[in-house]
Design a protein around this motif. Structure first.
Motif, PDB file in Angstrom:
ATOM      1  N   ILE A 222      -4.599   9.517  11.197  1.00 19.53           N
ATOM      2  CA  ILE A 222      -4.630   8.872   9.880  1.00 19.53           C
ATOM      3  C   ILE A 222      -5.823   9.388   9.094  1.00 19.53           C
ATOM      4  O   ILE A 222      -6.954   9.416   9.601  1.00 19.53           O
ATOM      5  CB  ILE A 222      -4.702   7.340  10.031  1.00 19.53           C
ATOM      6  CG1 ILE A 222      -3.507   6.839  10.838  1.00 19.53           C
ATOM      7  CG2 ILE A 222      -4.733   6.667   8.657  1.00 19.53           C
ATOM      8  CD1 ILE A 222      -3.551   5.352  11.136  1.00 19.53           C
TER       9      ILE A 222
ATOM     10  N   GLN B 174       0.833  -1.196   0.000  1.00 22.74           N
ATOM     11  CA  GLN B 174       0.000   0.000   0.000  1.00 22.74           C
ATOM     12  C   GLN B 174       0.871   1.249   0.000  1.00 22.74           C
ATOM     13  O   GLN B 174       1.973   1.258   0.543  1.00 22.74           O
ATOM     14  CB  GLN B 174      -0.937   0.002   1.216  1.00 22.74           C
ATOM     15  CG  GLN B 174      -0.219  -0.081   2.547  1.00 22.74           C
ATOM     16  CD  GLN B 174      -1.127  -0.485   3.692  1.00 22.74           C
ATOM     17  OE1 GLN B 174      -2.125  -1.186   3.505  1.00 22.74           O
ATOM     18  NE2 GLN B 174      -0.793  -0.052   4.906  1.00 22.74           N
TER      19      GLN B 174
ATOM     20  N   ASP C 210      -5.906   1.870  -1.546  1.00 22.70           N
ATOM     21  CA  ASP C 210      -5.298   0.544  -1.401  1.00 22.70           C
ATOM     22  C   ASP C 210      -4.953   0.212   0.050  1.00 22.70           C
ATOM     23  O   ASP C 210      -4.391  -0.847   0.327  1.00 22.70           O
ATOM     24  CB  ASP C 210      -4.027   0.458  -2.251  1.00 22.70           C
ATOM     25  CG  ASP C 210      -2.982   1.500  -1.856  1.00 22.70           C
ATOM     26  OD1 ASP C 210      -3.299   2.366  -1.009  1.00 22.70           O
ATOM     27  OD2 ASP C 210      -1.854   1.451  -2.390  1.00 22.70           O
ATOM     28  N   TYR C 211      -5.302   1.088   0.983  1.00 25.77           N
ATOM     29  CA  TYR C 211      -4.911   0.871   2.375  1.00 25.77           C
ATOM     30  C   TYR C 211      -5.746  -0.254   3.000  1.00 25.77           C
ATOM     31  O   TYR C 211      -6.979  -0.291   2.857  1.00 25.77           O
ATOM     32  CB  TYR C 211      -5.100   2.151   3.189  1.00 25.77           C
ATOM     33  CG  TYR C 211      -4.452   2.100   4.562  1.00 25.77           C
ATOM     34  CD1 TYR C 211      -3.081   2.216   4.693  1.00 25.77           C
ATOM     35  CD2 TYR C 211      -5.225   1.926   5.707  1.00 25.77           C
ATOM     36  CE1 TYR C 211      -2.478   2.168   5.939  1.00 25.77           C
ATOM     37  CE2 TYR C 211      -4.626   1.875   6.962  1.00 25.77           C
ATOM     38  CZ  TYR C 211      -3.257   1.995   7.071  1.00 25.77           C
ATOM     39  OH  TYR C 211      -2.663   1.938   8.304  1.00 25.77           O
ATOM     40  N   ASP C 212      -5.075  -1.163   3.702  1.00 23.83           N
ATOM     41  CA  ASP C 212      -5.732  -2.295   4.346  1.00 23.83           C
ATOM     42  C   ASP C 212      -6.072  -1.914   5.789  1.00 23.83           C
ATOM     43  O   ASP C 212      -5.226  -1.967   6.679  1.00 23.83           O
ATOM     44  CB  ASP C 212      -4.806  -3.523   4.316  1.00 23.83           C
ATOM     45  CG  ASP C 212      -5.482  -4.769   4.848  1.00 23.83           C
ATOM     46  OD1 ASP C 212      -6.659  -4.686   5.245  1.00 23.83           O
ATOM     47  OD2 ASP C 212      -4.831  -5.833   4.864  1.00 23.83           O
ATOM     48  N   TRP C 213      -7.323  -1.548   6.023  1.00 27.90           N
ATOM     49  CA  TRP C 213      -7.746  -1.101   7.349  1.00 27.90           C
ATOM     50  C   TRP C 213      -7.860  -2.244   8.343  1.00 27.90           C
ATOM     51  O   TRP C 213      -7.975  -2.008   9.557  1.00 27.90           O
ATOM     52  CB  TRP C 213      -9.101  -0.375   7.254  1.00 27.90           C
ATOM     53  CG  TRP C 213      -9.014   0.959   6.584  1.00 27.90           C
ATOM     54  CD1 TRP C 213      -9.385   1.262   5.300  1.00 27.90           C
ATOM     55  CD2 TRP C 213      -8.523   2.180   7.147  1.00 27.90           C
ATOM     56  NE1 TRP C 213      -9.158   2.581   5.032  1.00 27.90           N
ATOM     57  CE2 TRP C 213      -8.634   3.179   6.154  1.00 27.90           C
ATOM     58  CE3 TRP C 213      -8.004   2.523   8.399  1.00 27.90           C
ATOM     59  CZ2 TRP C 213      -8.240   4.498   6.367  1.00 27.90           C
ATOM     60  CZ3 TRP C 213      -7.618   3.836   8.625  1.00 27.90           C
ATOM     61  CH2 TRP C 213      -7.733   4.809   7.619  1.00 27.90           C
TER      62      TRP C 213
ATOM     63  N   VAL D 163       1.544   5.166   1.018  1.00 28.02           N
ATOM     64  CA  VAL D 163       1.206   6.099   2.106  1.00 28.02           C
ATOM     65  C   VAL D 163       2.106   7.321   2.007  1.00 28.02           C
ATOM     66  O   VAL D 163       3.076   7.351   1.248  1.00 28.02           O
ATOM     67  CB  VAL D 163       1.386   5.441   3.498  1.00 28.02           C
ATOM     68  CG1 VAL D 163       0.460   4.246   3.652  1.00 28.02           C
ATOM     69  CG2 VAL D 163       2.831   5.029   3.727  1.00 28.02           C
TER      70      VAL D 163
ATOM     71  N   GLU E 135       4.291   0.510   1.916  1.00 27.31           N
ATOM     72  CA  GLU E 135       4.343  -0.440   3.026  1.00 27.31           C
ATOM     73  C   GLU E 135       4.006  -1.823   2.492  1.00 27.31           C
ATOM     74  O   GLU E 135       2.964  -2.022   1.862  1.00 27.31           O
ATOM     75  CB  GLU E 135       3.352  -0.048   4.124  1.00 27.31           C
ATOM     76  CG  GLU E 135       3.713   1.273   4.797  1.00 27.31           C
ATOM     77  CD  GLU E 135       2.696   1.716   5.825  1.00 27.31           C
ATOM     78  OE1 GLU E 135       2.996   2.656   6.591  1.00 27.31           O
ATOM     79  OE2 GLU E 135       1.585   1.130   5.862  1.00 27.31           O
TER      80      GLU E 135
ATOM     81  N   VAL F 205      -3.374   7.969   3.711  1.00 26.45           N
ATOM     82  CA  VAL F 205      -3.552   6.654   3.096  1.00 26.45           C
ATOM     83  C   VAL F 205      -4.542   6.782   1.949  1.00 26.45           C
ATOM     84  O   VAL F 205      -5.329   7.726   1.881  1.00 26.45           O
ATOM     85  CB  VAL F 205      -4.044   5.617   4.124  1.00 26.45           C
ATOM     86  CG1 VAL F 205      -3.054   5.493   5.274  1.00 26.45           C
ATOM     87  CG2 VAL F 205      -5.422   5.985   4.663  1.00 26.45           C
TER      88      VAL F 205
ATOM     89  N   LYS G 155      -0.666  10.740   8.831  1.00 24.49           N
ATOM     90  CA  LYS G 155      -0.372   9.671   7.883  1.00 24.49           C
ATOM     91  C   LYS G 155      -1.492   9.591   6.867  1.00 24.49           C
ATOM     92  O   LYS G 155      -2.642   9.297   7.203  1.00 24.49           O
ATOM     93  CB  LYS G 155      -0.222   8.333   8.609  1.00 24.49           C
ATOM     94  CG  LYS G 155       0.137   7.176   7.682  1.00 24.49           C
ATOM     95  CD  LYS G 155       0.472   5.923   8.472  1.00 24.49           C
ATOM     96  CE  LYS G 155       0.891   4.798   7.536  1.00 24.49           C
ATOM     97  NZ  LYS G 155       1.315   3.606   8.285  1.00 24.49           N
TER      98      LYS G 155
END
Length: 409
Positions: A207, A110, A126-129, A112, A228, A123, A121
């Motif tokens: 975030i 992902q 594509d961010y995996d929460w 960031v 990341e 995001v 930060k």
């Protein structure tokens, strides 16, 4: 015709069982010694199960928390690799994004970006929460899938210190890099509050949408601060880190969280040493108690040993009778020890009875990892070590003479 060797093997089991179940045995001189030995085995396996489960559980939980905020491997520019603040952009047009084609074992990647102040930060889609979902104690995660908005999540630590609550809005000021100008201002709304218990991150991170940072830094939509990378198996992080480094371009650097937060992971390694020390001490204590119990059993049954020898039984067969007896006592101790030990772990897992200071241990509650394989190995190892050591005191049987032990009163 029955095999004589097999017949005596059954006889050994029979005699050992009779020694254990007879009423005389329960009221004999050895009874309290045996109870102490069983208790020592039970306490030993309880301590071993609890120490391994809590030690490994704490290691896994801290690794999980560090990776939730940083991934397992961080790919960024060389000049920004040591900082949590993104200073130079990295293009999204990389051969490894959105998926490494030549490396197996990569779970997710992902993009960031971070900005100083409190570390904001950013995001994207594509961010995996899911990595942070278990730490979310109020509200929801920001909506970064649609148009740019001012939604953010903040830690409970920061919310308490800033006197903020769910639904509040606040101003944040971002200094301009290398410019003597007024800072950029953004007003954010709190839609979620998290608490990871890892104060190093809770005290720093909010975030939200990465597009705020792209606008503040005047970056293009396809420019980010870093990537990341999440691996499937943490034990392979070193190897995967090297593979990821080889797959990235020469202008980018990659760094595992073990390298970036070496002080945390060096501290975690101390738990491995502590676990080993506890295991050794508990096995020694359990073994010593079993040796004492076995010697008492042998000395109490010297007349029986003399009779068996006079009937033609060899030393090894008689030794096996007492080893079977010891094995039964070990199994009893392990049964109660496992029952109590696993019970304590389940209570801790579901009720969190034991609390920890997050400033010292990075967690609020002592985590446990109930791994059946580890528990089986501890039990098998305890049985094997105890029986091997008990071979030595059982040698005293070879010195017992039938002529001296068989007497008529």
């Amino acid at each position: 015709m029955a095999n004589p060797k097999s017949t005596f093997l059954n006889l050994e089991h029979f005699i050992a069982k009779r020694l254990i179940t007879t009423k005389d045995h329960k009221s004999s001189i050895s009874a309290p010694i045996i109870k102490i030995a069983i208790t020592a085995i039970a306490l030993g396996i309880i301590m071993m199960i609890v120490s391994v489960a809590t030690g490994i559980g704490l290691q896994q939980k801290i690794r999980q928390k560090v990776s939730a905020f940083n991934g397992h491997i961080i790919i960024s520019n060389f000049n920004g690799n040591e900082s949590d603040v993104s200073t130079e952009p990295v293009s999204l047009n990389q051969k490894f994004y959105p998926k490494f084609k030549n490396i197996n074992g990569i779970h997710h990647i992902q993009a960031v970006a971070s900005k100083a102040g409190i570390v904001y930060k950013g995001v994207g889609k594509d961010y995996d929460w899911s990595n942070l979902s278990e730490y979310l104690i109020q509200g929801r995660v920001p909506n970064v899938m649609s148009e740019l908005n001012n939604e953010i999540i903040i830690s409970q630590y920061l919310a308490n210190r800033l006197n903020l609550k769910l639904g509040d809005s606040f101003n944040t000021f971002f200094m301009k890099e290398g410019e003597n100008k007024l800072p950029n201002s953004r007003r954010f709304k709190i839609v979620g509050i998290y608490n990871s218990g890892l104060q190093e991150f809770d005290s720093a991170y909010i975030i939200g949408d990465i597009r705020h940072i792209q606008r503040i830094n005047k970056w293009k939509p396809n420019e980010v601060g870093s990537f990341e990378v999440f691996v499937d198996d943490f034990t392979t992080i070193k190897e995967k880190g090297e593979e990821v480094y080889d797959e990235t371009s020469s202008i980018l650097n990659s760094q595992t969280i073990v390298e970036k937060f070496n002080y945390i992971f060096d501290w975690l390694k101390l738990f491995d040493f502590n676990i080993i020390v506890i295991l050794i001490i508990m096995i020694i204590v359990s073994t010593i108690n079993m040796i004492v119990a076995l010697l008492v059993l042998i000395l109490e049954r010297t007349q029986m040993i003399g009779i068996l020898k006079s009937m033609g039984a060899n030393n090894w067969s008689i030794r096996k009778i007492f080893l079977y007896n010891a094995f039964y006592l070990i199994i009893r101790g392990l049964f109660w020890g496992n029952l109590i030990g696993i019970g304590l772990l389940l209570i801790q897992k579901y009720f969190g009875v034991i609390k920890l200071n997050p400033e010292s241990y990075y967690v609020n509650v002592a985590p446990v990892d109930i791994n059946i394989l580890y528990i089986l190995l501890l039990n098998i190892g305890t049985i094997a070590i105890c029986l091997l050591v008990l071979l030595i005191p059982s040698y005293i049987i070879t010195k017992i003479s039938p002529a001296k032990t068989i007497r008529f009163d």
